[in-house]
Design an enzyme around this catalytic site. Sequence first.
Site, PDB file in Angstrom:
ATOM      1  CE1 TYR A  63      40.775  37.693  45.653  1.00  0.00           C
ATOM      2  CE2 TYR A  63      40.605  39.399  47.324  1.00  0.00           C
ATOM      3  CZ  TYR A  63      40.312  38.925  46.062  1.00  0.00           C
ATOM      4  OH  TYR A  63      39.547  39.667  45.201  1.00  0.00           O
ATOM      5  NE  ARG A  87      37.144  34.069  45.572  1.00  0.00           N
ATOM      6  CZ  ARG A  87      37.164  34.902  44.530  1.00  0.00           C
ATOM      7  NH1 ARG A  87      37.515  36.162  44.695  1.00  0.00           N
ATOM      8  NH2 ARG A  87      36.823  34.479  43.338  1.00  0.00           N
ATOM      9  CD  GLN A 127      34.548  37.024  31.886  1.00  0.00           C
ATOM     10  OE1 GLN A 127      33.950  37.937  32.434  1.00  0.00           O
ATOM     11  NE2 GLN A 127      33.914  36.102  31.179  1.00  0.00           N
ATOM     12  CG  HIS A 130      39.040  39.363  35.366  1.00  0.00           C
ATOM     13  ND1 HIS A 130      37.719  38.981  35.429  1.00  0.00           N
ATOM     14  CD2 HIS A 130      39.069  40.408  34.499  1.00  0.00           C
ATOM     15  CE1 HIS A 130      36.992  39.751  34.625  1.00  0.00           C
ATOM     16  NE2 HIS A 130      37.778  40.622  34.048  1.00  0.00           N
ATOM     17  CB  CYS A 142      54.023  45.192  46.288  1.00  0.00           C
ATOM     18  SG  CYS A 142      54.666  46.411  45.166  1.00  0.00           S
ATOM     19  CB  CYS A 185      56.606  44.816  48.603  1.00  0.00           C
ATOM     20  SG  CYS A 185      57.712  44.856  47.194  1.00  0.00           S
ATOM     21  CB  SER A 240      26.576  36.631  33.674  1.00  0.00           C
ATOM     22  OG  SER A 240      27.668  37.388  34.130  1.00  0.00           O
ATOM     23  CG  ASN A 248      25.176  30.256  30.714  1.00  0.00           C
ATOM     24  OD1 ASN A 248      24.506  29.854  31.670  1.00  0.00           O
ATOM     25  ND2 ASN A 248      25.947  31.324  30.795  1.00  0.00           N
ATOM     26  CD  GLU A 250      20.244  30.659  34.955  1.00  0.00           C
ATOM     27  OE1 GLU A 250      20.387  31.897  34.914  1.00  0.00           O
ATOM     28  OE2 GLU A 250      20.285  29.991  35.990  1.00  0.00           O
TER      29      GLU A 250
END
Length: 261
Positions: free
Chosen positions: A74, A77, A108, A126, A134, A156, A198, A222, A224
């Site tokens: 993470y 990212r 999302q 999300h 925590c 925490c 998607s 999109n 696709e």
Amino acid sequence: MQPDSSFDNALAALQDCLGRQGNFVVLTGAGVSKESGIPTFRDAQTGLWANYRAEDLATREGFLNNPQMVWDWYDFRRNKVWDAQPNPGHVALAKMEVLFSRFTLITQNIDNLHQRAGSKQVLELHGNIFRYKCLEQNHPVSLDLLENPDASPPTCPVCNSYVRPDVVWFGEMLPEIILSQAFDAASSADVMLIAGTSGVVQPAASIPAAAKEAGATVFEINPEMSALTSFMVDYFLQGTSGTILHQLLTALQANPRVKTL
Ligand code: NAD
């Protein structure tokens, strides 16, 4: 059902919504951040991370098995997202929020790019990769206030369980209030615009159906066709969200009604 793919027809339907002060609801997914250089979850599993499975990186079990690996994933990212910039699709949506009197943006994505582009009200289904909580009791955690912020992961200060990113992992429930706000908005939508998703991750993928059942006109952007296209989409605009959302915004801004706002 074969959606209409004419930009002009789609624009006319959006102009109509604008003119009637209709309720405009948008659902975005990972595709809207692609032009900012943010890989989708599967794209991101390249290079250093190619040998790992999503189940090991984005589940509670994966975190418990190897907290340091998941924390580092993470971190990787988060750094990528931090270095990225909102693209014209994010910016166009932020500007549309001001044009429409009733507007809800549901995402999302966890990358914060809608907010960085200027969107004020974002329903994050999300979570957000820049927030922490925590593992055991969901206490919100600010890394700046921790004694051990560099531990990977830190713990925490209230309950001593591990700190984790405040994102929804596979197998976890979505935040209840946000999900219910998203379905409420969809159920009273006049227009539902889906971009860069998607349409396979539930329950987010059911939000457009709630709008459709309530009588909304459904638009999709999109490159696709998605899992939703042939079931419920009225206008399918094939292409990238950065290009098409920018074109739609420009055309909407030329609407005489908008010029008088
Ligand atoms: P997905 O990866 O399943 O699908 C991405 C969709 O975007 C595809 O339909 C693809 O055709 C489309 N797409 C690709 N490039 C595009 C572009 N330039 N413009 C518009 N569309 C484009 O994404 P999803 O449906 O959001 O579901 C995947 C899950 O992964 C979600 O739960 C999401 O939270 C998570 N995720 C988020 C991020 C982020 O925050 N940026 C990144 C990766 C994954």
